[in-house]
Design a protein around this motif. Sequence first.
Motif, PDB file in Angstrom:
ATOM      1  N   SER A  98       0.841  -1.196   0.000  1.00  0.00           N
ATOM      2  CA  SER A  98       0.000   0.000   0.000  1.00  0.00           C
ATOM      3  C   SER A  98       0.876   1.245   0.000  1.00  0.00           C
ATOM      4  CB  SER A  98      -0.921   0.015   1.227  1.00  0.00           C
ATOM      5  OG  SER A  98      -1.783  -1.096   1.230  1.00  0.00           O
ATOM      6  N   SER A  99       0.232   2.395  -0.058  1.00  0.00           N
ATOM      7  CA  SER A  99       0.965   3.661  -0.135  1.00  0.00           C
ATOM      8  C   SER A  99       1.388   4.134   1.254  1.00  0.00           C
ATOM      9  CB  SER A  99       0.117   4.721  -0.831  1.00  0.00           C
ATOM     10  OG  SER A  99      -0.164   4.318  -2.158  1.00  0.00           O
ATOM     11  N   GLY A 100       2.254   3.361   1.886  1.00  0.00           N
ATOM     12  CA  GLY A 100       2.750   3.684   3.215  1.00  0.00           C
ATOM     13  C   GLY A 100       2.122   2.807   4.275  1.00  0.00           C
ATOM     14  N   ALA A 101       2.855   2.582   5.377  1.00  0.00           N
ATOM     15  CA  ALA A 101       2.326   1.756   6.466  1.00  0.00           C
ATOM     16  C   ALA A 101       1.097   2.392   7.102  1.00  0.00           C
ATOM     17  CB  ALA A 101       3.421   1.532   7.515  1.00  0.00           C
ATOM     18  N   LYS A 102       1.021   3.717   7.110  1.00  0.00           N
ATOM     19  CA  LYS A 102      -0.185   4.394   7.621  1.00  0.00           C
ATOM     20  C   LYS A 102      -1.405   3.982   6.809  1.00  0.00           C
ATOM     21  CE  LYS A 102      -0.139   8.756   8.982  1.00  0.00           C
ATOM     22  NZ  LYS A 102      -0.151  10.256   8.999  1.00  0.00           N
ATOM     23  N   HIS A 103      -1.245   3.978   5.508  1.00  0.00           N
ATOM     24  CA  HIS A 103      -2.302   3.548   4.595  1.00  0.00           C
ATOM     25  C   HIS A 103      -2.678   2.099   4.887  1.00  0.00           C
ATOM     26  CE1 HIS A 103      -3.665   4.002   0.094  1.00  0.00           C
ATOM     27  NE2 HIS A 103      -4.663   4.039   0.938  1.00  0.00           N
ATOM     28  N   SER A 104      -1.666   1.246   5.061  1.00  0.00           N
ATOM     29  CA  SER A 104      -1.892  -0.169   5.339  1.00  0.00           C
ATOM     30  C   SER A 104      -2.718  -0.352   6.604  1.00  0.00           C
ATOM     31  CB  SER A 104      -0.555  -0.893   5.484  1.00  0.00           C
ATOM     32  OG  SER A 104       0.214  -0.821   4.296  1.00  0.00           O
ATOM     33  N   LEU A 105      -2.355   0.355   7.667  1.00  0.00           N
ATOM     34  CA  LEU A 105      -3.065   0.228   8.935  1.00  0.00           C
ATOM     35  C   LEU A 105      -4.529   0.641   8.803  1.00  0.00           C
ATOM     36  CD1 LEU A 105      -0.263   1.582  11.254  1.00  0.00           C
ATOM     37  CD2 LEU A 105      -1.461  -0.585  11.629  1.00  0.00           C
ATOM     38  N   TYR A 106      -4.776   1.721   8.103  1.00  0.00           N
ATOM     39  CA  TYR A 106      -6.154   2.183   7.942  1.00  0.00           C
ATOM     40  C   TYR A 106      -6.997   1.136   7.227  1.00  0.00           C
ATOM     41  CZ  TYR A 106     -10.062   5.209   6.577  1.00  0.00           C
ATOM     42  OH  TYR A 106     -11.307   5.750   6.389  1.00  0.00           O
ATOM     43  N   TYR A 107      -6.454   0.543   6.177  1.00  0.00           N
ATOM     44  CA  TYR A 107      -7.183  -0.498   5.454  1.00  0.00           C
ATOM     45  C   TYR A 107      -7.419  -1.718   6.342  1.00  0.00           C
ATOM     46  CZ  TYR A 107      -6.725   1.818   0.886  1.00  0.00           C
ATOM     47  OH  TYR A 107      -6.831   2.676  -0.168  1.00  0.00           O
ATOM     48  N   VAL A 108      -6.457  -2.056   7.186  1.00  0.00           N
ATOM     49  CA  VAL A 108      -6.631  -3.187   8.099  1.00  0.00           C
ATOM     50  C   VAL A 108      -7.838  -2.971   8.997  1.00  0.00           C
ATOM     51  CG1 VAL A 108      -5.638  -4.338  10.128  1.00  0.00           C
ATOM     52  CG2 VAL A 108      -4.247  -4.000   8.074  1.00  0.00           C
ATOM     53  N   PHE A 109      -7.947  -1.785   9.600  1.00  0.00           N
ATOM     54  CA  PHE A 109      -9.072  -1.527  10.493  1.00  0.00           C
ATOM     55  C   PHE A 109     -10.395  -1.505   9.740  1.00  0.00           C
ATOM     56  CE2 PHE A 109      -5.593   0.749  12.917  1.00  0.00           C
ATOM     57  CZ  PHE A 109      -5.427  -0.281  13.821  1.00  0.00           C
ATOM     58  N   LEU A 110     -10.378  -0.987   8.512  1.00  0.00           N
ATOM     59  CA  LEU A 110     -11.599  -1.001   7.710  1.00  0.00           C
ATOM     60  C   LEU A 110     -12.040  -2.420   7.393  1.00  0.00           C
ATOM     61  CD1 LEU A 110     -10.992   1.904   5.154  1.00  0.00           C
ATOM     62  CD2 LEU A 110     -12.620   1.876   7.050  1.00  0.00           C
ATOM     63  N   CYS A 111     -11.091  -3.309   7.188  1.00  0.00           N
ATOM     64  CA  CYS A 111     -11.426  -4.688   6.850  1.00  0.00           C
ATOM     65  C   CYS A 111     -11.841  -5.508   8.070  1.00  0.00           C
ATOM     66  CB  CYS A 111     -10.240  -5.366   6.161  1.00  0.00           C
ATOM     67  SG  CYS A 111     -10.008  -4.859   4.451  1.00  0.00           S
ATOM     68  N   LEU A 112     -11.283  -5.202   9.229  1.00  0.00           N
ATOM     69  CA  LEU A 112     -11.546  -6.001  10.421  1.00  0.00           C
ATOM     70  C   LEU A 112     -12.797  -5.572  11.182  1.00  0.00           C
ATOM     71  CD1 LEU A 112      -8.084  -6.509  12.206  1.00  0.00           C
ATOM     72  CD2 LEU A 112      -9.318  -8.100  10.731  1.00  0.00           C
ATOM     73  N   ALA A 239      13.416   2.694   8.038  1.00  0.00           N
ATOM     74  CA  ALA A 239      14.716   2.028   7.969  1.00  0.00           C
ATOM     75  C   ALA A 239      15.490   2.374   6.706  1.00  0.00           C
ATOM     76  CB  ALA A 239      14.531   0.512   8.051  1.00  0.00           C
ATOM     77  N   PHE A 240      14.774   2.696   5.635  1.00  0.00           N
ATOM     78  CA  PHE A 240      15.438   2.967   4.371  1.00  0.00           C
ATOM     79  C   PHE A 240      15.324   4.434   3.952  1.00  0.00           C
ATOM     80  CE2 PHE A 240      13.812  -1.409   4.373  1.00  0.00           C
ATOM     81  CZ  PHE A 240      15.030  -2.091   4.368  1.00  0.00           C
ATOM     82  N   ALA A 241      14.903   5.289   4.886  1.00  0.00           N
ATOM     83  CA  ALA A 241      14.780   6.721   4.611  1.00  0.00           C
ATOM     84  C   ALA A 241      14.000   6.969   3.316  1.00  0.00           C
ATOM     85  CB  ALA A 241      16.170   7.370   4.539  1.00  0.00           C
ATOM     86  N   MET A 242      12.842   6.336   3.218  1.00  0.00           N
ATOM     87  CA  MET A 242      12.017   6.424   2.011  1.00  0.00           C
ATOM     88  C   MET A 242      10.642   6.997   2.322  1.00  0.00           C
ATOM     89  SD  MET A 242      12.942   2.771   0.144  1.00  0.00           S
ATOM     90  CE  MET A 242      11.876   3.084  -1.272  1.00  0.00           C
ATOM     91  N   THR A 243      10.567   7.969   3.228  1.00  0.00           N
ATOM     92  CA  THR A 243       9.260   8.484   3.642  1.00  0.00           C
ATOM     93  C   THR A 243       8.441   8.998   2.457  1.00  0.00           C
ATOM     94  OG1 THR A 243      10.367  10.562   4.216  1.00  0.00           O
ATOM     95  CG2 THR A 243       9.929   9.028   6.008  1.00  0.00           C
ATOM     96  N   GLY A 244       9.058   9.747   1.581  1.00  0.00           N
ATOM     97  CA  GLY A 244       8.328  10.330   0.462  1.00  0.00           C
ATOM     98  C   GLY A 244       7.998   9.356  -0.652  1.00  0.00           C
ATOM     99  N   TRP A 245       8.551   8.164  -0.611  1.00  0.00           N
ATOM    100  CA  TRP A 245       8.258   7.157  -1.627  1.00  0.00           C
ATOM    101  C   TRP A 245       6.900   6.506  -1.377  1.00  0.00           C
ATOM    102  CZ3 TRP A 245      11.825   5.820  -5.582  1.00  0.00           C
ATOM    103  CH2 TRP A 245      13.082   6.432  -5.481  1.00  0.00           C
ATOM    104  N   ARG A 246       6.386   6.595  -0.144  1.00  0.00           N
ATOM    105  CA  ARG A 246       5.061   6.115   0.251  1.00  0.00           C
ATOM    106  C   ARG A 246       4.842   4.654  -0.128  1.00  0.00           C
ATOM    107  NH1 ARG A 246       4.923   7.500   3.779  1.00  0.00           N
ATOM    108  NH2 ARG A 246       2.708   7.216   4.198  1.00  0.00           N
ATOM    109  N   LEU A 247       5.439   3.764   0.654  1.00  0.00           N
ATOM    110  CA  LEU A 247       5.277   2.348   0.377  1.00  0.00           C
ATOM    111  C   LEU A 247       5.328   1.550   1.676  1.00  0.00           C
ATOM    112  CD1 LEU A 247       4.904   0.382  -2.000  1.00  0.00           C
ATOM    113  CD2 LEU A 247       7.382   0.067  -2.020  1.00  0.00           C
ATOM    114  N   GLY A 248       4.235   0.863   1.968  1.00  0.00           N
ATOM    115  CA  GLY A 248       4.170  -0.014   3.124  1.00  0.00           C
ATOM    116  C   GLY A 248       3.581  -1.346   2.718  1.00  0.00           C
ATOM    117  N   TYR A 249       3.477  -2.267   3.687  1.00  0.00           N
ATOM    118  CA  TYR A 249       2.902  -3.566   3.352  1.00  0.00           C
ATOM    119  C   TYR A 249       2.246  -4.211   4.564  1.00  0.00           C
ATOM    120  CZ  TYR A 249       7.453  -5.345   5.092  1.00  0.00           C
ATOM    121  OH  TYR A 249       8.575  -5.612   5.836  1.00  0.00           O
ATOM    122  N   VAL A 250       1.319  -5.117   4.248  1.00  0.00           N
ATOM    123  CA  VAL A 250       0.624  -5.925   5.238  1.00  0.00           C
ATOM    124  C   VAL A 250       0.869  -7.385   4.908  1.00  0.00           C
ATOM    125  CG1 VAL A 250      -1.612  -6.567   6.214  1.00  0.00           C
ATOM    126  CG2 VAL A 250      -1.193  -4.208   5.536  1.00  0.00           C
ATOM    127  N   ALA A 251       1.144  -8.193   5.942  1.00  0.00           N
ATOM    128  CA  ALA A 251       1.153  -9.649   5.808  1.00  0.00           C
ATOM    129  C   ALA A 251       0.003 -10.166   6.664  1.00  0.00           C
ATOM    130  CB  ALA A 251       2.479 -10.233   6.279  1.00  0.00           C
TER     131      ALA A 251
END
Length: 401
Positions: A98-112, A239-251
């Motif tokens: 997703s577009s950042g871990a923040k985005h990932s977390l929001y989708y998780v709560f919407l799904c759960l 960890a990779f100093a990629m804040t502006g790249w906007r990329l997170g993930y959910v497992a």
Amino acid sequence: MESRLSSRVRNITPSATVSMDAKTKAYMREGQPVINMSVGEPDFDTPVAVAFAGMQAIADGYTRYTPAAGSLDLRRAVARKLMTENQLSYAPEQIVLSSGAKHSLYYVFLCLCDPGDEVIFPAPYWVSYPEQIRLAGAVPVIVSCDERTGFKMTPDQLEAAITPKTKAVLLNSPSNPTGAVYSEEELRALGEVLLRHDVYLVTDEIYERLVYGVEHKSLPALVPELLSRSIVVNGFSKAFAMTGWRLGYVAAPPDIAKALTSLQSHASGSPSTISQHAALVAFDSFDPAMVHEFERRRDTLVAGLDALPGITCVLPDGAFYAFPNVSGLFGKTFHGSGPHSGKVLETADEVCEALLESEWVSTVPGGAFGSPQNIRLSYAVSYEEVEEALERIGRFVKSLK
């Protein structure tokens, strides 16, 4: 018409960290000598190999959509990373980018979550957790923690908070804002509680590589019986100093991963193709020197804060934040410059405001994190700025009578 806006957005509390960063940058544009310790963003550049991979992706024409869950190549890479580094077994089909871990977390709560469901998490907490949970129609259940437990939730506290309405328990280790890192023993004890209850575990591990003298552990790896109801959230920003790249993930378990993919396909499509290509080389580009430098800054900042009268500060084991208790300054009158001169400081908000307007050090009041006795300082600034900030904070404390 009573209101042009929905009750959903009318009740959102703006992000305190984003708001303070915007205010700080406005002062900086005016030419004020602000040291910005309010923002949670590494001050290092994205690794060169990652940056070049992004540029190469553009040059090679990788500028179209990927599948909604993200490219298969990167999902495979994330699955390998989770197995080799975290001892977590997830298939690529269980990974959703997703577009950042923040985005990932929001989708998780919407799904759960359905309306009225409860999500438990400890305070101090990251500012967006309660708002995301409320936006999903659920109820944040906040477990108050403090310096006595190292800002960590105990098994007894967790057991007491679980009710028939509990849908999920959320953990963040290492923590924003405290830098607290749960030990293996502490995680196993929490896992034993969760085994007795039919609830989901959501674990936010975005700061996992930024630890000092301790080891990060993932709870579902320690208690594998929880894996079928565990959701791991991570990303590339810290960890990779990629804040502006906007990329997170959910497992996640297969059914939840499928739901996340479906939701994302309608809400935002896929994350940036360019960022995904860049991230393919990120796992091999981590620089431990960044951790050593953060640790050096941490040691200097915490020792300096803890030496000031009226301030106490627990040494954080991870992330890049100090979270000092400033309640010893409450009730004192500020005699420095700025609009707060002559004012009795009663709250952490007033401490932060007076510090910014008199000494140009930008911090975030702890009330935004559920801890009104504290303030948060990010040491993702240069070592020289850490030293200068301590001098300014020292002058500020000295001005209080």
